[in-house]
Design a protein around this motif. Structure first.
Motif, mmCIF file in Angstrom:
data_model
loop_
_atom_site.group_PDB
_atom_site.id
_atom_site.type_symbol
_atom_site.label_atom_id
_atom_site.label_comp_id
_atom_site.label_asym_id
_atom_site.label_seq_id
_atom_site.Cartn_x
_atom_site.Cartn_y
_atom_site.Cartn_z
ATOM 1 N N LEU A 1 0.755 -1.245 0.000
ATOM 2 C CA LEU A 1 0.000 0.000 0.000
ATOM 3 C C LEU A 1 0.793 1.308 0.000
ATOM 4 O O LEU A 1 0.227 2.336 -0.345
ATOM 5 C CB LEU A 1 -0.953 0.011 1.199
ATOM 6 C CG LEU A 1 -2.061 -1.017 1.152
ATOM 7 C CD1 LEU A 1 -2.867 -0.967 2.440
ATOM 8 C CD2 LEU A 1 -2.952 -0.806 -0.044
ATOM 9 N N PRO A 2 2.077 1.342 0.390
ATOM 10 C CA PRO A 2 2.756 2.639 0.422
ATOM 11 C C PRO A 2 2.626 3.386 -0.897
ATOM 12 O O PRO A 2 2.603 2.800 -1.969
ATOM 13 C CB PRO A 2 4.209 2.294 0.715
ATOM 14 C CG PRO A 2 4.129 1.024 1.484
ATOM 15 C CD PRO A 2 2.957 0.283 0.868
ATOM 16 N N SER A 3 2.517 4.676 -0.799
ATOM 17 C CA SER A 3 2.368 5.618 -1.920
ATOM 18 C C SER A 3 0.962 5.638 -2.505
ATOM 19 O O SER A 3 0.627 6.533 -3.264
ATOM 20 C CB SER A 3 3.375 5.335 -3.026
ATOM 21 O OG SER A 3 4.677 5.417 -2.509
ATOM 22 N N LYS A 4 0.131 4.676 -2.172
ATOM 23 C CA LYS A 4 -1.237 4.675 -2.693
ATOM 24 C C LYS A 4 -2.048 5.825 -2.087
ATOM 25 O O LYS A 4 -2.955 6.347 -2.732
ATOM 26 C CB LYS A 4 -1.928 3.343 -2.421
ATOM 27 C CG LYS A 4 -1.202 2.173 -3.033
ATOM 28 C CD LYS A 4 -2.045 1.489 -4.025
ATOM 29 C CE LYS A 4 -1.288 0.270 -4.508
ATOM 30 N NZ LYS A 4 -1.552 -0.062 -5.838
ATOM 31 N N THR A 5 -1.711 6.236 -0.859
ATOM 32 C CA THR A 5 -2.407 7.349 -0.227
ATOM 33 C C THR A 5 -2.164 8.621 -1.015
ATOM 34 O O THR A 5 -3.084 9.394 -1.275
ATOM 35 C CB THR A 5 -1.922 7.537 1.223
ATOM 36 O OG1 THR A 5 -2.084 6.314 1.914
ATOM 37 C CG2 THR A 5 -2.698 8.624 1.923
ATOM 38 N N GLY A 6 -0.911 8.849 -1.407
ATOM 39 C CA GLY A 6 -0.576 10.034 -2.186
ATOM 40 C C GLY A 6 -1.290 10.055 -3.523
ATOM 41 O O GLY A 6 -1.788 11.099 -3.973
ATOM 42 N N ILE A 7 -1.365 8.914 -4.175
ATOM 43 C CA ILE A 7 -2.049 8.819 -5.463
ATOM 44 C C ILE A 7 -3.547 9.097 -5.280
ATOM 45 O O ILE A 7 -4.153 9.839 -6.052
ATOM 46 C CB ILE A 7 -1.813 7.439 -6.105
ATOM 47 C CG1 ILE A 7 -0.338 7.297 -6.469
ATOM 48 C CG2 ILE A 7 -2.719 7.233 -7.317
ATOM 49 C CD1 ILE A 7 0.084 5.895 -6.838
ATOM 50 N N GLY A 8 -4.117 8.534 -4.233
ATOM 51 C CA GLY A 8 -5.540 8.763 -3.947
ATOM 52 C C GLY A 8 -5.828 10.226 -3.636
ATOM 53 O O GLY A 8 -6.820 10.785 -4.110
ATOM 54 N N ASN A 9 -4.938 10.861 -2.869
ATOM 55 C CA ASN A 9 -5.116 12.278 -2.545
ATOM 56 C C ASN A 9 -5.010 13.141 -3.799
ATOM 57 O O ASN A 9 -5.752 14.110 -3.966
ATOM 58 C CB ASN A 9 -4.092 12.732 -1.508
ATOM 59 C CG ASN A 9 -4.438 12.256 -0.123
ATOM 60 O OD1 ASN A 9 -5.585 11.953 0.165
ATOM 61 N ND2 ASN A 9 -3.454 12.178 0.735
ATOM 62 N N ALA A 10 -4.082 12.812 -4.682
ATOM 63 C CA ALA A 10 -3.929 13.571 -5.927
ATOM 64 C C ALA A 10 -5.170 13.434 -6.804
ATOM 65 O O ALA A 10 -5.636 14.411 -7.402
ATOM 66 C CB ALA A 10 -2.690 13.100 -6.680
ATOM 67 N N ARG A 11 -5.727 12.241 -6.879
ATOM 68 C CA ARG A 11 -6.946 12.036 -7.669
ATOM 69 C C ARG A 11 -8.115 12.820 -7.084
ATOM 70 O O ARG A 11 -8.892 13.445 -7.812
ATOM 71 C CB ARG A 11 -7.292 10.556 -7.735
ATOM 72 C CG ARG A 11 -6.361 9.788 -8.635
ATOM 73 C CD ARG A 11 -6.754 8.337 -8.735
ATOM 74 N NE ARG A 11 -5.854 7.638 -9.645
ATOM 75 C CZ ARG A 11 -5.577 6.368 -9.581
ATOM 76 N NH1 ARG A 11 -6.152 5.611 -8.652
ATOM 77 N NH2 ARG A 11 -4.750 5.809 -10.437
ATOM 78 N N LEU A 12 -8.234 12.792 -5.755
ATOM 79 C CA LEU A 12 -9.300 13.535 -5.096
ATOM 80 C C LEU A 12 -9.127 15.033 -5.339
ATOM 81 O O LEU A 12 -10.097 15.735 -5.641
ATOM 82 C CB LEU A 12 -9.322 13.236 -3.597
ATOM 83 C CG LEU A 12 -10.342 14.010 -2.774
ATOM 84 C CD1 LEU A 12 -11.762 13.728 -3.262
ATOM 85 C CD2 LEU A 12 -10.200 13.665 -1.303
ATOM 86 N N ALA A 13 -7.907 15.538 -5.222
ATOM 87 C CA ALA A 13 -7.648 16.961 -5.459
ATOM 88 C C ALA A 13 -8.030 17.342 -6.883
ATOM 89 O O ALA A 13 -8.593 18.421 -7.117
ATOM 90 C CB ALA A 13 -6.182 17.281 -5.196
ATOM 91 N N SER A 14 -7.739 16.480 -7.831
ATOM 92 C CA SER A 14 -8.076 16.746 -9.231
ATOM 93 C C SER A 14 -9.591 16.836 -9.423
ATOM 94 O O SER A 14 -10.094 17.740 -10.094
ATOM 95 C CB SER A 14 -7.497 15.650 -10.122
ATOM 96 O OG SER A 14 -7.883 15.834 -11.450
ATOM 97 N N VAL A 15 -10.316 15.908 -8.819
ATOM 98 C CA VAL A 15 -11.780 15.911 -8.926
ATOM 99 C C VAL A 15 -12.352 17.168 -8.275
ATOM 100 O O VAL A 15 -13.235 17.827 -8.840
ATOM 101 C CB VAL A 15 -12.383 14.636 -8.283
ATOM 102 C CG1 VAL A 15 -13.889 14.753 -8.124
ATOM 103 C CG2 VAL A 15 -12.019 13.417 -9.103
ATOM 104 N N LEU A 16 -11.844 17.521 -7.094
ATOM 105 C CA LEU A 16 -12.339 18.717 -6.411
ATOM 106 C C LEU A 16 -12.042 19.979 -7.217
ATOM 107 O O LEU A 16 -12.866 20.888 -7.303
ATOM 108 C CB LEU A 16 -11.731 18.821 -5.011
ATOM 109 C CG LEU A 16 -12.177 17.752 -4.023
ATOM 110 C CD1 LEU A 16 -11.396 17.858 -2.721
ATOM 111 C CD2 LEU A 16 -13.670 17.838 -3.765
ATOM 112 N N PHE A 17 -10.860 20.036 -7.811
ATOM 113 C CA PHE A 17 -10.483 21.179 -8.645
ATOM 114 C C PHE A 17 -11.433 21.306 -9.830
ATOM 115 O O PHE A 17 -11.966 22.385 -10.107
ATOM 116 C CB PHE A 17 -9.043 21.007 -9.138
ATOM 117 C CG PHE A 17 -8.565 22.143 -9.996
ATOM 118 C CD1 PHE A 17 -7.961 23.246 -9.432
ATOM 119 C CD2 PHE A 17 -8.716 22.109 -11.375
ATOM 120 C CE1 PHE A 17 -7.510 24.298 -10.210
ATOM 121 C CE2 PHE A 17 -8.277 23.146 -12.171
ATOM 122 C CZ PHE A 17 -7.672 24.252 -11.585
#
Length: 63
Positions: free
Chosen positions: A20-36
């Protein structure tokens, strides 16, 4: 937040946690993109004058 989660996952001796390492960062980036896109894709935001330069998110997504 991502690095803290990665530290906690590294301290576990679970095979699932090791994947799982680094998957949190990828998930946060995807969420930020959707919110943007949700925020700046609305009619209200489209009426704003254009910014003087492209945002770093737009630059990152254009690659």
């Amino acid at each position: 937040m991502d690095t803290e989660v990665d530290k906690q996952l590294d301290s576990m001796s679970d095979p699932e946690a090791e994947a799982l390492p680094s998957k949190t960062g990828i998930g946060n980036a995807r969420l930020a993109s959707v919110l943007f896109e949700t925020t700046f894709g609305q009619e209200r935001a489209k009426k704003l004058p254009p910014p003087p330069a492209r945002t770093s998110l737009q630059i990152a997504l254009s690659d």
